[in-house]
Scaffold this motif. Structure first.
Motif, short mmCIF file in Angstrom:
data_model
loop_
_atom_site.label_atom_id
_atom_site.label_comp_id
_atom_site.label_asym_id
_atom_site.label_seq_id
_atom_site.Cartn_x
_atom_site.Cartn_y
_atom_site.Cartn_z
N LEU A 324 0.83 -1.21 0.00
CA LEU A 324 0.00 0.00 0.00
C LEU A 324 0.87 1.26 0.00
CD1 LEU A 324 -2.86 -1.00 2.48
CD2 LEU A 324 -3.15 -0.35 0.08
N TRP A 325 1.88 1.27 0.83
CA TRP A 325 2.80 2.40 0.87
C TRP A 325 3.57 2.53 -0.44
CZ3 TRP A 325 3.41 6.66 3.61
CH2 TRP A 325 2.87 6.73 4.91
N ILE A 326 3.95 1.40 -1.01
CA ILE A 326 4.71 1.44 -2.27
C ILE A 326 3.86 2.05 -3.38
CG2 ILE A 326 5.57 -0.08 -4.12
CD1 ILE A 326 6.88 -1.76 -1.94
N MET A 327 2.59 1.66 -3.44
CA MET A 327 1.71 2.23 -4.46
C MET A 327 1.50 3.73 -4.26
SD MET A 327 -1.19 -0.59 -5.33
CE MET A 327 -1.74 -0.81 -3.65
N ALA A 328 1.42 4.14 -3.00
CA ALA A 328 1.23 5.56 -2.72
C ALA A 328 2.48 6.38 -3.04
CB ALA A 328 0.84 5.75 -1.25
N ALA A 329 3.65 5.82 -2.75
CA ALA A 329 4.89 6.59 -2.91
C ALA A 329 5.47 6.50 -4.31
CB ALA A 329 5.92 6.10 -1.89
N SER A 330 5.18 5.44 -5.06
CA SER A 330 5.80 5.26 -6.38
C SER A 330 5.52 6.41 -7.35
CB SER A 330 5.37 3.93 -7.00
OG SER A 330 5.92 2.85 -6.30
N PRO A 331 4.25 6.87 -7.49
CA PRO A 331 4.03 7.99 -8.41
C PRO A 331 4.79 9.25 -7.99
CG PRO A 331 1.95 6.95 -7.80
CD PRO A 331 2.99 6.40 -6.89
N VAL A 332 4.91 9.46 -6.69
CA VAL A 332 5.63 10.64 -6.20
C VAL A 332 7.10 10.54 -6.59
CG1 VAL A 332 6.30 11.96 -4.16
CG2 VAL A 332 4.02 10.92 -4.29
N LEU A 333 7.70 9.35 -6.37
CA LEU A 333 9.11 9.19 -6.71
C LEU A 333 9.33 9.26 -8.22
CD1 LEU A 333 10.36 6.40 -4.26
CD2 LEU A 333 10.97 8.81 -4.29
N SER A 334 8.41 8.69 -9.00
CA SER A 334 8.54 8.77 -10.46
C SER A 334 8.49 10.23 -10.92
CB SER A 334 7.42 7.98 -11.13
OG SER A 334 7.56 6.61 -10.90
N TRP A 335 7.61 11.02 -10.30
CA TRP A 335 7.53 12.45 -10.63
C TRP A 335 8.83 13.16 -10.25
CZ3 TRP A 335 7.72 16.70 -7.31
CH2 TRP A 335 7.45 17.94 -7.90
N VAL A 336 9.37 12.81 -9.09
CA VAL A 336 10.63 13.42 -8.64
C VAL A 336 11.75 13.09 -9.62
CG1 VAL A 336 12.41 13.34 -6.86
CG2 VAL A 336 10.01 13.51 -6.20
N TYR A 337 11.84 11.79 -10.03
CA TYR A 337 12.90 11.40 -10.97
C TYR A 337 12.74 12.16 -12.29
CZ TYR A 337 13.55 7.34 -7.87
OH TYR A 337 13.77 6.52 -6.81
N GLY A 338 11.51 12.28 -12.78
CA GLY A 338 11.26 12.99 -14.04
C GLY A 338 11.62 14.46 -13.94
N GLY A 393 11.86 3.21 1.70
CA GLY A 393 13.25 2.76 1.60
C GLY A 393 13.40 1.65 0.59
N GLU A 394 12.42 0.74 0.56
CA GLU A 394 12.44 -0.35 -0.43
C GLU A 394 12.40 0.19 -1.86
OE1 GLU A 394 9.65 -4.14 -1.79
OE2 GLU A 394 9.34 -3.19 0.16
N LEU A 395 11.57 1.20 -2.10
CA LEU A 395 11.48 1.79 -3.43
C LEU A 395 12.81 2.41 -3.86
CD1 LEU A 395 8.01 3.55 -3.58
CD2 LEU A 395 8.86 1.76 -5.11
N LEU A 396 13.52 2.98 -2.91
CA LEU A 396 14.80 3.61 -3.22
C LEU A 396 15.93 2.60 -3.38
CD1 LEU A 396 14.47 6.62 -0.79
CD2 LEU A 396 14.62 6.78 -3.28
N ILE A 397 15.73 1.40 -2.85
CA ILE A 397 16.80 0.39 -2.89
C ILE A 397 16.42 -0.78 -3.79
CG2 ILE A 397 18.23 -1.17 -1.52
CD1 ILE A 397 17.56 0.66 0.92
N SER A 398 15.43 -1.55 -3.37
CA SER A 398 15.12 -2.79 -4.07
C SER A 398 14.55 -2.56 -5.46
CB SER A 398 14.13 -3.62 -3.24
OG SER A 398 13.79 -4.81 -3.90
#
Length: 498
Positions: A324-338, A393-398
């Motif tokens: 649940l946290w991964i789904m919530a944070a992934s779009p934010v991180l993808s936007w940050v990377y872009g 942390g998992e999104l940033l590492i794994s």
């Protein structure tokens, strides 16, 4: 007038086919994971140590098997065919658990089949994504982040569903649901496989070699018998885990020695970052082992706000907080990377890993503090926020561990390196199970003895917090090397493209 060749499907179309079957594969695997340790402890009567180590051995085998599966995809059957075979075998494995024969040997047999299926499936699915976006570093990072987010849709739903089914219908039905979900995923892949007709490894573009196929199936039968023995013997399992680690290290050294000089900086960086990802999985393994048992014994199931009960979660369902946290944070991180890419800023993977480990340390600080200061059941909001830190942390590492292989490893050994990446994670998960046993509750202690159980988990979480802090500091020290190797890798790429 000459006939025009059919146009290759767009990248997004090809990506969606792999994404769909991966989503259902994760549905099956995480649905099983959500209740498997509890099945061992509550249904089969395993002690904490036996259950943790069996899960650790199974996890190590499950993550090590893709090294062989990756080779089969690269050189023997083709990535597409091997992935499909893996999906079919996994469907069978979950169905075997669903029969709930209630004996240890039946459990070992089902887990052996699942490990084989995962070996065939996992490395090849990831390698197909890598091939779809090959040569585009920026899109590889974004693609794997979206990939990681989307497959968590399947895992979230199954982690919430299977514990609920188990509480109402017993142990068999939720495992059958895992099998049925993956069967649907395999059927969907077969319907849309034409979108991947231009993607794959060399054998995918050749006619099916039935002799090779028969040899692979025969080898799988033998491998299944070996795995059955390994899962039934803790000492044999431990020996196999270390053997896999040593063999993988030896192959890494061989690949490095054989690599052209231009590829070596990228390989050095890939190896270092894979080791860092491996360390993360020691912490990740706690979600399935110590944190699940901590939730079972010491955490309240009722989420309340201002005195009003909002909802409740069982011990197995707490694992769903991770996807649940991964789904919530992934779009934010993808936007940050872009955004970073558009502005010309640089946020290297090595620095993302450091930020990820800092969040891992924060997660276990929260768990340590809550277990050390509580005298009653711990609030489930502690699990919510700590899982949040661990998951980001998992999104940033794994999640970016796969991108490391895609970016820095030569294409001709891509699937194998995807597999060896999984081996290192499997070894780490076995080590994570050993760590979880520091909080194992002895047979003479009642599961309701909060004083004893809270003290045990506080001790484990304290060790994990300080370990994460040390890892973060070590990775900061390594930054000059990672920056140098990344620059050398980029220079070599630009020179080869010129």
């Amino acid at each position: 007038m000459t006939a025009s060749l059919p146009r290759a499907p767009a990248r997004a179309q090809s990506f969606s086919v792999v994404l769909a079957i991966e989503l259902w594969e994760r549905f099956g695997f995480y649905g099983m994971q959500g209740i498997l340790l509890l099945y061992m402890v509550q249904r089969l009567g395993f002690g904490d140590k036996q259950a943790n180590l069996l899960w650790g051995t199974f996890a190590a085998i499950t993550y090590a098997a893709p090294a062989v599966g990756g080779w089969l995809g690269d050189a023997v059957l083709g990535s597409r065919r091997t992935m499909l075979m893996g999906g079919i075998v996994l469907t069978l494995g979950y169905a075997l658990l669903g029969f709930d024969f209630g004996g240890q040997m039946a459990l070992f047999a089902a887990l052996s089949v699942i490990a084989l299926g995962n070996g065939l499936f996992k490395a090849n699915a990831a390698n197909l994504v890598r091939r779809i976006y090959e040569g585009d570093d920026a899109k590889i990072d974004v693609a794997f982040t979206i990939y990681y987010m989307s497959i968590n849709v399947g895992s979230t739903f199954s982690l919430l569903l299977t514990p609920w089914l188990q509480q109402r219908f017993g142990w068999g039905p939720p495992f059958f649901v895992c099998s049925a979900g993956l069967a649907f995923g395999v059927l969907s892949y077969l319907l849309f496989r034409s979108r991947l007709q231009h993607i794959g490894s060399a054998p995918d573009f050749e006619p099916v070699a039935w002799g090779r196929m028969g040899a692979v199936i025969g080898a799988m039968v033998v491998a299944g018998a070996v795995l059955l023995a390994v899962l039934g013997s803790p000492s044999l399992g431990r020996g196999c885990v270390w053997l896999a680690a040593i063999v993988t290290l030896g192959i890494w050294i061989y690949l490095y020695a054989k690599a052209e000089e231009a590829f070596r900086p990228g390989l050095r960086l890939a190896y270092l970052l894979i080791v860092q990802t491996m360390l993360y999985f020691i912490f990740y393994q706690q979600m399935v082992t110590s944190l699940t048992l901590f939730a079972l014994r010491d955490v309240s199931s009722q989420f309340t706000l201002f005195g009003h009960t909002l909802f409740s979660m069982s011990a197995g369902q707490f694992q769903a907080l991770n996807p649940l946290w991964i789904m919530a944070a992934s779009p934010v991180l993808s936007w940050v990377y872009g955004t970073i890419e558009k502005r010309g800023w640089n946020f290297p993977i090595a620095e993302k890993f450091i930020a990820g480990f800092a969040l891992v340390a924060l997660a276990f600080l929260i768990w340590w503090w809550s277990a050390a200061t509580s005298t009653t059941l711990v609030s489930p909001w502690v699990m919510f926020w700590a899982y949040g830190a661990l998951s980001v942390g998992e999104l940033l590492i794994s999640a970016l561990g796969l991108a490391v292989v895609a970016r820095y490893v030569p294409a001709n050994v891509g699937a194998f390196m995807m597999g060896s990446y999984c081996v290192s994670n499997g070894v780490a998960m076995y080590l994570g199970s050993i760590m979880a046993n520091y909080a194992a509750i002895g047979e003479g202690v009642a599961a309701t003895d909060l004083v004893t159980t809270l003290h045990a988990y506080a001790g484990l979480f304290r060790i994990l917090f300080f370990t994460a802090v040390i890892c973060t500091l070590l990775f900061v020290i390594c930054l000059p090397f990672t920056r140098k190797w990344d620059a050398q890798h980029r220079a070599a790429q630009e020179q080869s493209e010129a």
